[in-house]
Design a protein around this motif. Structure first.
Motif, mmCIF file in Angstrom:
data_model
loop_
_atom_site.group_PDB
_atom_site.id
_atom_site.type_symbol
_atom_site.label_atom_id
_atom_site.label_comp_id
_atom_site.label_asym_id
_atom_site.label_seq_id
_atom_site.Cartn_x
_atom_site.Cartn_y
_atom_site.Cartn_z
ATOM 1 N N UNK A 507 8.788 66.681 5.143
ATOM 2 C CA UNK A 507 10.279 66.250 4.610
ATOM 3 C C UNK A 507 10.887 67.422 4.209
ATOM 4 N N UNK A 508 12.257 67.543 4.223
ATOM 5 C CA UNK A 508 12.901 68.746 3.706
ATOM 6 C C UNK A 508 12.893 68.943 2.495
ATOM 7 N N UNK A 509 12.696 68.118 1.301
ATOM 8 C CA UNK A 509 12.574 68.194 0.008
ATOM 9 C C UNK A 509 11.304 69.056 -0.317
ATOM 10 N N UNK A 510 10.405 69.013 0.520
ATOM 11 C CA UNK A 510 9.267 69.887 0.034
ATOM 12 C C UNK A 510 9.179 71.348 0.297
ATOM 13 N N UNK A 511 10.376 71.846 0.871
ATOM 14 C CA UNK A 511 10.472 73.327 0.953
ATOM 15 C C UNK A 511 12.092 73.802 0.992
ATOM 16 N N UNK A 512 13.019 72.975 0.619
ATOM 17 C CA UNK A 512 14.119 73.365 0.574
ATOM 18 C C UNK A 512 14.396 74.393 -0.260
ATOM 19 N N UNK A 513 15.592 75.004 -0.271
ATOM 20 C CA UNK A 513 15.874 75.874 -1.395
ATOM 21 C C UNK A 513 16.733 75.411 -2.430
ATOM 22 N N UNK A 514 16.432 75.070 -3.707
ATOM 23 C CA UNK A 514 17.248 74.595 -4.501
ATOM 24 C C UNK A 514 17.648 75.651 -5.673
ATOM 25 N N UNK A 585 22.139 66.844 5.367
ATOM 26 C CA UNK A 585 20.998 66.004 5.337
ATOM 27 C C UNK A 585 20.890 65.561 4.001
ATOM 28 N N UNK A 586 19.834 64.723 3.882
ATOM 29 C CA UNK A 586 19.417 64.304 2.663
ATOM 30 C C UNK A 586 17.799 65.003 2.332
ATOM 31 N N UNK A 587 17.472 64.812 1.016
ATOM 32 C CA UNK A 587 16.005 65.630 0.677
ATOM 33 C C UNK A 587 15.010 64.713 1.440
ATOM 34 N N UNK A 588 15.218 63.485 1.619
ATOM 35 C CA UNK A 588 14.244 62.718 2.571
ATOM 36 C C UNK A 588 14.245 62.938 3.999
ATOM 37 N N UNK A 589 15.318 63.873 4.502
ATOM 38 C CA UNK A 589 15.370 64.005 6.002
ATOM 39 C C UNK A 589 13.834 64.712 6.604
ATOM 40 N N UNK A 590 13.351 64.023 7.570
ATOM 41 C CA UNK A 590 12.072 64.693 8.421
ATOM 42 C C UNK A 590 12.487 65.878 8.730
ATOM 43 N N UNK A 591 11.435 66.879 8.709
ATOM 44 C CA UNK A 591 11.740 68.238 9.110
ATOM 45 C C UNK A 591 12.102 68.150 10.566
ATOM 46 N N UNK A 592 11.475 67.417 11.213
ATOM 47 C CA UNK A 592 11.725 67.594 12.684
ATOM 48 C C UNK A 592 13.119 67.100 12.980
ATOM 49 N N UNK A 593 13.699 66.251 12.381
ATOM 50 C CA UNK A 593 15.112 65.646 12.484
ATOM 51 C C UNK A 593 15.975 66.966 12.128
ATOM 52 N N UNK A 594 15.839 67.483 11.008
ATOM 53 C CA UNK A 594 16.652 68.657 10.703
ATOM 54 C C UNK A 594 16.594 69.680 11.659
ATOM 55 N N UNK A 595 15.535 70.236 12.178
ATOM 56 C CA UNK A 595 15.390 71.040 13.377
ATOM 57 C C UNK A 595 16.207 70.596 14.460
ATOM 58 N N UNK A 596 16.066 69.419 14.792
ATOM 59 C CA UNK A 596 16.949 69.037 15.916
ATOM 60 C C UNK A 596 18.378 69.182 15.683
ATOM 61 N N UNK A 597 19.065 68.768 14.354
ATOM 62 C CA UNK A 597 20.227 68.717 14.178
ATOM 63 C C UNK A 597 20.727 70.375 14.236
ATOM 64 N N UNK A 598 19.986 71.345 13.755
ATOM 65 C CA UNK A 598 20.190 72.587 14.054
ATOM 66 C C UNK A 598 20.258 73.333 15.631
ATOM 67 N N UNK A 599 19.360 72.750 16.105
ATOM 68 C CA UNK A 599 19.486 73.245 17.691
ATOM 69 C C UNK A 599 20.400 72.384 18.294
ATOM 70 N N UNK A 600 20.589 71.234 18.207
ATOM 71 C CA UNK A 600 21.944 70.612 18.934
ATOM 72 C C UNK A 600 23.061 71.132 18.556
#
Length: 638
Positions: A507-514, A585-600
């Motif tokens: 999930x994004x919250x595990x490694x996002x920049x704060x 996105x939210x902190x709980x967003x799955x990483x794969x979903x975040x990557x998909x948003x970036x690519x799309x």
């Protein structure tokens, strides 16, 4: 709070009826004491053990209800506030020869039974620690509250009296400053709660003694220096629990409002009744229930009343040394409950802490007589805070107003008193030496559980992400808890124990920049350009005065606008070039979903927003280490 029939929805008349029942219970308690009804010829030790459940990734596992259903034969096992916590209530132990070894054997057997079942059925595990390093804010959602009516009632009552918001501010090496909307912060804490049965005549002097000794006992037992990866107090549980239950609103004047979690206001002079009277006078009842017991009718009939209203009220008032009433074999008794000690690091360490506390409680009156004559209450309270903040680095004002360091006090004065107290209670010499020897070595080496966590974290440096480091600490704790060695003998944790990408980038919250750099929408774009240059970033979030995200400005947008400017053009505000509707996105967003948003959407940055406020940012640069680690692992397999 064992009752299930509690309510916050009583009408004013019903609450008045409950309050009358509460006052009747206090008067009945006083009558029972005057009538010499209490058991006074037996000394028992009671223990409540709280624990965390974690999954394969060493993250909180909300499996409490499932385990309770699967282990119906474990009468000692019960719920806690969060579904990733459980509690063991041990049968009371008669204090005498072998009591400490029986305690260690019982805890080992029960915890192993829970751990084996959790691992066999869900590949989960048990951790003994004051605060679980891998906790995230998202774990404290109401969805993880144990589905029992008493917890929902407690949360509703606290939110109502506190205005619906809990404010947490704790400062240590790092700083934690945040808000939360439920009582779930209490689920961050697990403890080892000790109960000592005492007679009514000795309650006051022994409660005063408990207040005096808790600081050095806690200093030797600290085990909770981290919360959400922040380095805070040596025993952060103390600060967090007080703030997570604090329902006091701010006032514009210097009015003292008593907190629900507290050390106390002064020494106890004569009776346990004083403490109950003090609490009721200062702190309103949070919860109520229909009470059908008349304690005076019970007494007149020769029976022992349960004092249900008093016990319900007392369960929502959290003194660190709390008075307790109970009944054993149709005889009432009084207990002093020590609530300040953390769970872990090992069962051996916990039993050693128990031996130290128990020995001082049993030997302290002979050593110091009446502590009220030798120590100011304010010094006892200040010592407690110092111990929670600094552990064995704390300095205390001790008996006779002497200034002394925690290690010096423990090694030179307190351990001999604890040896003598256990000896007088019949605890054998080899048993005393075994457990108090753990305290002696821990203090002599200055290696508490808190020291091990901070030392391990420092040794890992910047290796991996913060989430990986927290997982490595937790995995190492689990492994070394099983070894049976006390924590002062543990090797530091290694980043290799963190589990790698498989569990720490889900999930994004595990490694996002704060650690964010932001600008306001009315700032000149020159500032945005310079911040990007200074900090080597290519996008900067734009916030308003309420710290709400209102846009995103990119390096390319700045360059394009500055390239088209005339020398005499006035300063351009950021709002003219920012993207006012960035994808978030939210902190709980799955990483794969975040990557998909970036690519799309062909973007390299996603602001992370929670409750309309900016809490982090995810950029393509944050994903590079994940790709690097994944490639290293996969190519290594080849």
């Amino acid at each position: 709070m064992g009752r299930q029939d509690v309510s916050t929805h009583l009408n004013p008349g019903q609450f008045r009826t409950f309050t009358r029942a509460l006052l009747n219970d206090v008067r009945a308690l006083d009558r029972m004491i005057q009538s010499d009804m209490f058991e006074a010829d037996t000394r028992r030790l009671g223990v409540e053990q709280e624990l965390f459940l974690v999954n394969r990734g060493r993250r909180p596992a909300p499996l409490a209800m499932e385990l309770l259903e699967a282990l119906p034969e474990m009468q000692e096992l019960t719920t806690e506030l969060a579904k990733f916590n459980l509690e063991l209530n041990l049968s009371p132990l008669i204090i005498g020869p072998g009591v400490l070894r029986r305690l260690e054997e019982t805890l080992n057997a029960l915890i192993n039974q829970v751990a084996e079942h959790a691992h066999r059925h869900r590949e989960a595990d048990v951790v003994l620690t004051g605060i679980l390093p891998t906790l995230h804010r998202s774990d404290l959602a109401l969805a993880n509250m144990t589905p029992r009516s008493r917890y929902a009632a407690l949360d509703e009552a606290l939110r109502r009296t506190g205005g619906g918001c809990y404010r947490i501010y704790i400062q240590g090496t790092d700083e934690l400053h945040l808000e939360h909307d439920s009582v779930m912060f209490e689920g961050c804490n697990t403890s080892l709660q000790l109960h000592l049965q005492v007679s009514p005549d000795e309650f006051a002097p022994l409660h005063n003694l408990a207040q005096a000794i808790i600081a050095p006992v806690l200093a030797a037992a600290v085990n909770s220096p981290l919360l959400f990866g922040k380095r805070l107090w040596a025993e952060t549980r103390i600060a967090l629990f007080q703030r997570s239950i604090d329902t006091r609103g701010a006032t514009p004047h210097l009015r003292d409002v008593t907190p629900r979690v507290r050390f106390g206001e002064g020494w106890t002079n004569a009776s346990v009744v004083e403490l109950y009277q003090e609490d009721i006078a200062r702190i309103p009842a949070l919860l109520g229930a229909e009470i059908d017991e008349d304690p005076f009718a019970q007494l007149d009939a020769g029976k022992v009343p349960e004092l249900r209203a008093l016990q319900l009220y007392n369960s929502t008032v959290y003194r660190w040394n709390r008075p307790c009433y109970g009944i054993t074999g149709q005889r009432p008794h009084l207990r002093i409950e020590c609530r300040a000690l953390p769970a872990g690091p090992t069962i051996l360490d916990e039993v050693a802490n128990t031996a130290f506390w128990l020995g001082l409680m049993l030997g302290g009156r002979r050593a110091w007589s009446d502590v009220r004559e030798r120590m100011d209450f304010d010094d006892a309270r200040a010592n407690f805070v110092a111990a929670a903040r600094r552990g064995l680095k704390a300095g205390f004002t001790w008996m006779g107003h002497a200034s002394v360091s925690a290690p010096e006090l423990i090694l030179q004065e307190l351990l001999p008193v604890a040896y003598q107290g256990l000896e007088a209670a019949g605890v054998e010499d080899d048993e005393r030496r075994q457990y108090l020897g753990v305290i002696e070595e821990r203090v002599r080496t200055r290696r508490t559980g808190a020291w091990w966590l901070e030392h391990s974290l420092a040794k890992m440096g910047r290796s991996g992400t913060r989430s990986e480091r927290m997982a490595a600490l937790t995995a190492s704790m689990i492994r070394q808890q099983r070894s049976g060695h006390p924590a002062h003998e543990w090797a530091p944790a290694s980043i290799r124990e963190g589990g790698g990408w498989r569990y720490n980038y889900l999930r994004v919250e595990q490694f996002m920049t704060t650690d964010l750099f932001t600008v306001k929408e009315d700032e000149v774009i020159d500032l945005a350009a310079l911040v990007m240059d200074w900090k080597r970033v290519r996008q900067i979030p734009v916030e308003n005065e309420q710290r709400r995200l209102v846009g995103l400005v990119s390096y390319g947008a700045v360059l394009r606008r500055l390239a088209g400017c005339h020398a005499d053009e006035s300063a351009i505000p950021v709002r003219e070039i920012m993207d006012p509707h960035p994808i978030t996105i939210t902190p709980e967003t799955p990483t794969l979903e975040a990557i998909h948003l970036m690519r799309t959407n062909r973007i390299t940055c996603l602001p992370v927003v929670k409750n309309d406020q900016l809490v982090g940012i995810l950029t393509a640069d944050d994903l590079v280490p994940i790709a690097e680690r994944l490639l290293e692992e996969k190519l290594g397999e080849e």
